[in-house]
Write a protein that holds these residues in place. Structure first.
Motif, short mmCIF file in Angstrom:
data_model
loop_
_atom_site.label_atom_id
_atom_site.label_comp_id
_atom_site.label_asym_id
_atom_site.label_seq_id
_atom_site.Cartn_x
_atom_site.Cartn_y
_atom_site.Cartn_z
N UNK A 166 33.74 56.72 42.22
CA UNK A 166 32.53 56.12 41.67
C UNK A 166 32.84 55.01 40.68
N UNK A 167 33.99 55.14 40.00
CA UNK A 167 34.37 54.10 39.04
C UNK A 167 34.79 52.81 39.76
N UNK A 168 35.37 52.94 40.95
CA UNK A 168 35.86 51.77 41.67
C UNK A 168 34.81 51.14 42.58
N UNK A 169 33.86 51.93 43.06
CA UNK A 169 32.85 51.43 44.01
C UNK A 169 31.49 51.42 43.33
N UNK A 170 30.89 50.26 43.23
CA UNK A 170 29.60 50.16 42.55
C UNK A 170 28.46 50.79 43.35
N UNK A 171 28.52 50.69 44.66
CA UNK A 171 27.48 51.25 45.52
C UNK A 171 27.66 52.77 45.59
N UNK A 172 26.85 53.49 44.81
CA UNK A 172 27.02 54.93 44.71
C UNK A 172 26.56 55.67 45.98
N UNK A 173 25.82 55.00 46.86
CA UNK A 173 25.46 55.62 48.13
C UNK A 173 26.71 55.88 48.97
N UNK A 174 27.70 55.01 48.84
CA UNK A 174 28.96 55.20 49.55
C UNK A 174 29.65 56.46 49.04
N UNK A 175 29.64 56.64 47.73
CA UNK A 175 30.31 57.79 47.12
C UNK A 175 29.62 59.10 47.52
N UNK A 176 28.29 59.10 47.52
CA UNK A 176 27.56 60.29 47.94
C UNK A 176 27.77 60.56 49.42
N UNK A 177 27.84 59.48 50.21
CA UNK A 177 28.11 59.63 51.63
C UNK A 177 29.45 60.29 51.89
N UNK A 178 30.45 59.96 51.09
CA UNK A 178 31.76 60.60 51.22
C UNK A 178 31.67 62.07 50.84
N UNK A 179 30.78 62.39 49.90
CA UNK A 179 30.55 63.79 49.56
C UNK A 179 29.99 64.56 50.75
N UNK A 180 29.09 63.93 51.49
CA UNK A 180 28.55 64.56 52.70
C UNK A 180 29.66 64.76 53.73
N UNK A 181 30.52 63.76 53.85
CA UNK A 181 31.67 63.90 54.76
C UNK A 181 32.56 65.06 54.32
N UNK A 182 32.62 65.30 53.00
CA UNK A 182 33.40 66.40 52.47
C UNK A 182 32.91 67.75 52.97
N UNK A 183 31.59 67.88 53.16
CA UNK A 183 31.03 69.12 53.72
C UNK A 183 31.59 69.35 55.12
N UNK A 184 31.59 68.30 55.94
CA UNK A 184 32.11 68.42 57.30
C UNK A 184 33.58 68.79 57.30
N UNK A 185 34.35 68.15 56.40
CA UNK A 185 35.77 68.46 56.32
C UNK A 185 35.99 69.91 55.92
N UNK A 186 35.22 70.37 54.92
CA UNK A 186 35.36 71.75 54.46
C UNK A 186 35.03 72.75 55.57
N UNK A 187 34.00 72.45 56.35
CA UNK A 187 33.60 73.37 57.41
C UNK A 187 34.59 73.35 58.57
N UNK A 188 34.98 72.15 59.01
CA UNK A 188 35.88 72.06 60.17
C UNK A 188 37.30 72.50 59.83
N UNK A 189 37.66 72.45 58.55
CA UNK A 189 39.00 72.88 58.16
C UNK A 189 39.23 74.36 58.42
N UNK A 190 38.14 75.10 58.58
CA UNK A 190 38.27 76.53 58.85
C UNK A 190 38.87 76.80 60.23
N UNK A 191 38.80 75.82 61.12
CA UNK A 191 39.34 76.02 62.47
C UNK A 191 40.54 75.12 62.74
N UNK A 192 40.99 74.40 61.72
CA UNK A 192 42.13 73.51 61.87
C UNK A 192 43.39 74.16 61.32
N UNK A 193 44.56 73.67 61.70
CA UNK A 193 45.80 74.21 61.14
C UNK A 193 45.83 74.07 59.62
#
Length: 251
Positions: A166-193
């Motif tokens: 958030x400190x490096x990117x002024x457009x905070x929608x991008x930062x929140x969008x990466x947070x949403x991507x984090x949900x997908x990563x957390x969920x799919x990591x359950x079936x990944x090595x």
């Protein structure tokens, strides 16, 4: 650490709805855990001698935190940093002798303390819930304490990442969008090595899940203490190194 800068961060929170987000972080994870546990037939097996009730609640925490924490931590960091972009806070603080790196560290300390309290609240609320509905097996306090501590480390790592982002990117929608991507990563990591889960902080939510069904019954998993310790050391080192670079940059 500049205590005045930390106090200033708490003052900024009054108008950023930070308190509401912290409450949501604590309550929503507990509520999702309780809901999924009840849906797993918890009330029908309160007297199970193998601790069925606590096992399904541990599994429910893993699911709840994966769905909630990535986005709310992203919003927390974004709200606290956004004011510096919109109000020219980086420059005004720099003229007062407070560097961008110091500001990021102060934000981390202020927000991090609240995030740790919210994480502890998950454990306390769920222990109280389990006792209130009548789970008859002893409460596994040691396992709860270790799991809550691990989740606190993971939450702090995710928070630190989003403060830097958030400190490096002024457009905070991008930062929140990466947070949403984090949900997908957390969920799919359950079936990944496991090695894939080690590559991102969100993957550690899957690595530390304490219970899941093996066949028809839930079983406990060992907590990967070394992995969590590694995240704390590497994540903390990177945060200090990057904010140190911020100190040498112009606001």
């Amino acid at each position: 650490m500049n205590t005045k800068a930390i106090a200033n961060e708490f003052a900024k929170m009054k108008h950023r709805q930070i308190g509401l987000i912290i409450v949501l972080l604590a309550v929503s994870v507990a509520a999702l855990t309780a809901y999924t546990s009840l849906g797993s037939g918890l009330l029908d097996r309160l007297d199970d001698p193998d601790g069925y009730g606590w096992k399904v609640m541990f599994g429910g925490v893993g699911m709840g935190v994966s769905l909630v924490a990535p986005i709310l931590l992203a919003v927390l960091a974004s709200r606290q940093v956004e004011i510096e972009h919109t109000g020219n806070g980086w420059l005004s603080s720099s003229t007062a002798g407070l560097t961008p790196g110091q500001m990021c560290r102060s934000k981390f300390v202020a927000l991090g303390g609240l995030v740790v309290l919210a994480t502890i609240a998950w454990g306390a609320i769920l222990i109280g819930f389990g006792a209130a509905i009548g789970i008859e097996t002893p409460i596994p306090l040691g396992r709860w304490a270790a799991y809550v501590a691990a989740l606190a480390v993971i939450n702090l790592a995710v928070l630190a990442f989003h403060i830097l982002l958030s400190a490096k990117i002024e457009n905070q929608l991008v930062c929140v969008g990466i947070g949403i991507a984090g949900i997908l990563i957390a969920m799919f990591s359950q079936i990944l090595p496991a090695w894939v889960s080690h590559l991102t902080p969100w993957g550690y939510y899957a690595l530390t899940i304490q219970s899941a069904y093996v066949g028809l019954e839930p079983v406990y998993f060992d907590l990967p203490f070394l992995s969590v310790l590694g995240l704390a050391v590497i994540g903390g080192g990177l945060f200090l190194a990057i904010t140190g670079r911020f100190d040498r940059q112009e606001a």
